[in-house]
Design a protein around this motif. Structure first.
Motif, mmCIF file in Angstrom:
data_model
loop_
_atom_site.group_PDB
_atom_site.id
_atom_site.type_symbol
_atom_site.label_atom_id
_atom_site.label_comp_id
_atom_site.label_asym_id
_atom_site.label_seq_id
_atom_site.Cartn_x
_atom_site.Cartn_y
_atom_site.Cartn_z
ATOM 1 N N UNK A 224 0.856 -1.180 0.000
ATOM 2 C CA UNK A 224 0.000 0.000 0.000
ATOM 3 C C UNK A 224 0.896 1.234 0.000
ATOM 4 N N UNK A 225 0.827 1.985 -1.092
ATOM 5 C CA UNK A 225 1.558 3.247 -1.205
ATOM 6 C C UNK A 225 0.712 4.182 -2.055
ATOM 7 N N UNK A 226 0.998 5.452 -1.974
ATOM 8 C CA UNK A 226 0.226 6.419 -2.750
ATOM 9 C C UNK A 226 0.342 6.130 -4.248
ATOM 10 N N UNK A 227 1.548 5.792 -4.714
ATOM 11 C CA UNK A 227 1.741 5.519 -6.142
ATOM 12 C C UNK A 227 0.968 4.287 -6.586
ATOM 13 N N UNK B 277 -1.728 2.967 -5.174
ATOM 14 C CA UNK B 277 -3.166 3.235 -5.132
ATOM 15 C C UNK B 277 -3.573 4.119 -6.298
ATOM 16 N N UNK B 278 -2.762 5.149 -6.598
ATOM 17 C CA UNK B 278 -3.055 5.997 -7.756
ATOM 18 C C UNK B 278 -3.114 5.160 -9.034
ATOM 19 N N UNK B 279 -2.165 4.240 -9.194
ATOM 20 C CA UNK B 279 -2.154 3.391 -10.387
ATOM 21 C C UNK B 279 -3.361 2.483 -10.449
ATOM 22 N N UNK B 280 -3.715 1.887 -9.309
ATOM 23 C CA UNK B 280 -4.867 0.995 -9.269
ATOM 24 C C UNK B 280 -6.159 1.747 -9.561
ATOM 25 N N UNK B 281 -6.354 2.874 -8.879
ATOM 26 C CA UNK B 281 -7.581 3.637 -9.087
ATOM 27 C C UNK B 281 -7.616 4.257 -10.475
ATOM 28 N N UNK B 282 -6.448 4.615 -11.013
ATOM 29 C CA UNK B 282 -6.398 5.157 -12.373
ATOM 30 C C UNK B 282 -6.885 4.147 -13.391
ATOM 31 N N UNK B 283 -6.517 2.880 -13.226
ATOM 32 C CA UNK B 283 -6.994 1.858 -14.158
ATOM 33 C C UNK B 283 -8.458 1.531 -13.908
ATOM 34 N N UNK B 284 -8.922 1.695 -12.672
ATOM 35 C CA UNK B 284 -10.342 1.445 -12.380
ATOM 36 C C UNK B 284 -11.223 2.520 -13.021
ATOM 37 N N UNK B 285 -10.756 3.780 -13.001
ATOM 38 C CA UNK B 285 -11.530 4.869 -13.590
ATOM 39 C C UNK B 285 -11.386 4.919 -15.106
ATOM 40 N N UNK B 286 -10.272 4.453 -15.623
ATOM 41 C CA UNK B 286 -10.005 4.570 -17.055
ATOM 42 C C UNK B 286 -9.253 3.309 -17.505
ATOM 43 N N UNK B 287 -9.958 2.153 -17.652
ATOM 44 C CA UNK B 287 -9.291 0.876 -17.911
ATOM 45 C C UNK B 287 -8.548 0.796 -19.241
ATOM 46 N N UNK B 288 -9.013 1.475 -20.270
ATOM 47 C CA UNK B 288 -8.302 1.447 -21.545
ATOM 48 C C UNK B 288 -7.446 2.707 -21.645
ATOM 49 N N UNK B 289 -6.517 2.772 -22.600
ATOM 50 C CA UNK B 289 -5.688 3.973 -22.715
ATOM 51 C C UNK B 289 -6.557 5.226 -22.851
ATOM 52 N N UNK B 290 -6.336 6.192 -21.952
ATOM 53 C CA UNK B 290 -7.150 7.403 -21.902
ATOM 54 C C UNK B 290 -6.491 8.531 -22.681
ATOM 55 N N UNK B 291 -7.337 9.443 -23.133
ATOM 56 C CA UNK B 291 -6.818 10.664 -23.754
ATOM 57 C C UNK B 291 -6.275 11.576 -22.659
ATOM 58 N N UNK B 292 -5.468 12.567 -23.032
ATOM 59 C CA UNK B 292 -4.900 13.495 -22.058
ATOM 60 C C UNK B 292 -6.010 14.248 -21.317
ATOM 61 N N UNK C 22 -8.197 13.825 -8.014
ATOM 62 C CA UNK C 22 -6.913 13.750 -7.344
ATOM 63 C C UNK C 22 -7.084 12.880 -6.116
ATOM 64 N N UNK C 23 -6.239 11.840 -5.966
ATOM 65 C CA UNK C 23 -6.336 10.929 -4.840
ATOM 66 C C UNK C 23 -5.064 10.989 -4.027
ATOM 67 N N UNK C 24 -5.211 10.994 -2.707
ATOM 68 C CA UNK C 24 -4.072 11.074 -1.806
ATOM 69 C C UNK C 24 -4.276 10.102 -0.656
ATOM 70 N N UNK C 25 -3.270 9.289 -0.355
ATOM 71 C CA UNK C 25 -3.335 8.376 0.782
ATOM 72 C C UNK C 25 -3.020 9.176 2.039
ATOM 73 N N UNK C 26 -3.973 9.225 2.972
ATOM 74 C CA UNK C 26 -3.796 10.005 4.196
ATOM 75 C C UNK C 26 -3.276 9.168 5.350
ATOM 76 N N UNK C 27 -3.770 7.935 5.479
ATOM 77 C CA UNK C 27 -3.408 7.118 6.636
ATOM 78 C C UNK C 27 -3.561 5.647 6.283
#
Length: 91
Positions: free
Chosen positions: A47-50, A52-67, A75-80
């Motif tokens: 569990x790290x911010x990077x 989680x960002x990668x996991x959630x990024x693929x969950x929100x946009x599973x195929x290659x996304x446009x810019x 924006x997602x940030x791991x707080x605790x």
């Protein structure tokens, strides 16, 4: 790994493996592999911010996304992080 300081604790319903880094090793561990045989290992991410960002990024946009799609993602940030929970802030 530093073997004398690594440990294993096994109970009826749980097993814990404590790993210690060798003195020359620096930085965070991103992932680990486990399994009964070297040919059939499963990979897990720490569990790290990077991660989680990668996991959630693929969950929100599973195929290659446009810019523009990437820029509109929250924006997602791991707080605790504790044994029982993880707290993430989403903007």
């Amino acid at each position: 790994l530093l073997s004398p300081e690594s440990s294993v604790s096994v109970s009826a319903h749980n097993a814990v493996v404590g790993l210690a880094k060798a003195p020359g090793s620096t930085g965070l561990w991103d992932k680990f592999s486990f399994g009964l045989e070297p040919s059939a290992l499963q990979e897990r991410l720490f569990v790290s911010e990077e991660n989680i960002d990668g996991f959630l990024g693929t969950a929100f946009c599973p195929s290659p996304c446009s810019q523009s799609a990437l820029e509109s993602q929250p924006l997602m940030e791991v707080l605790d992080v504790t044994e029982d929970r993880i707290q993430i802030r989403v903007e």
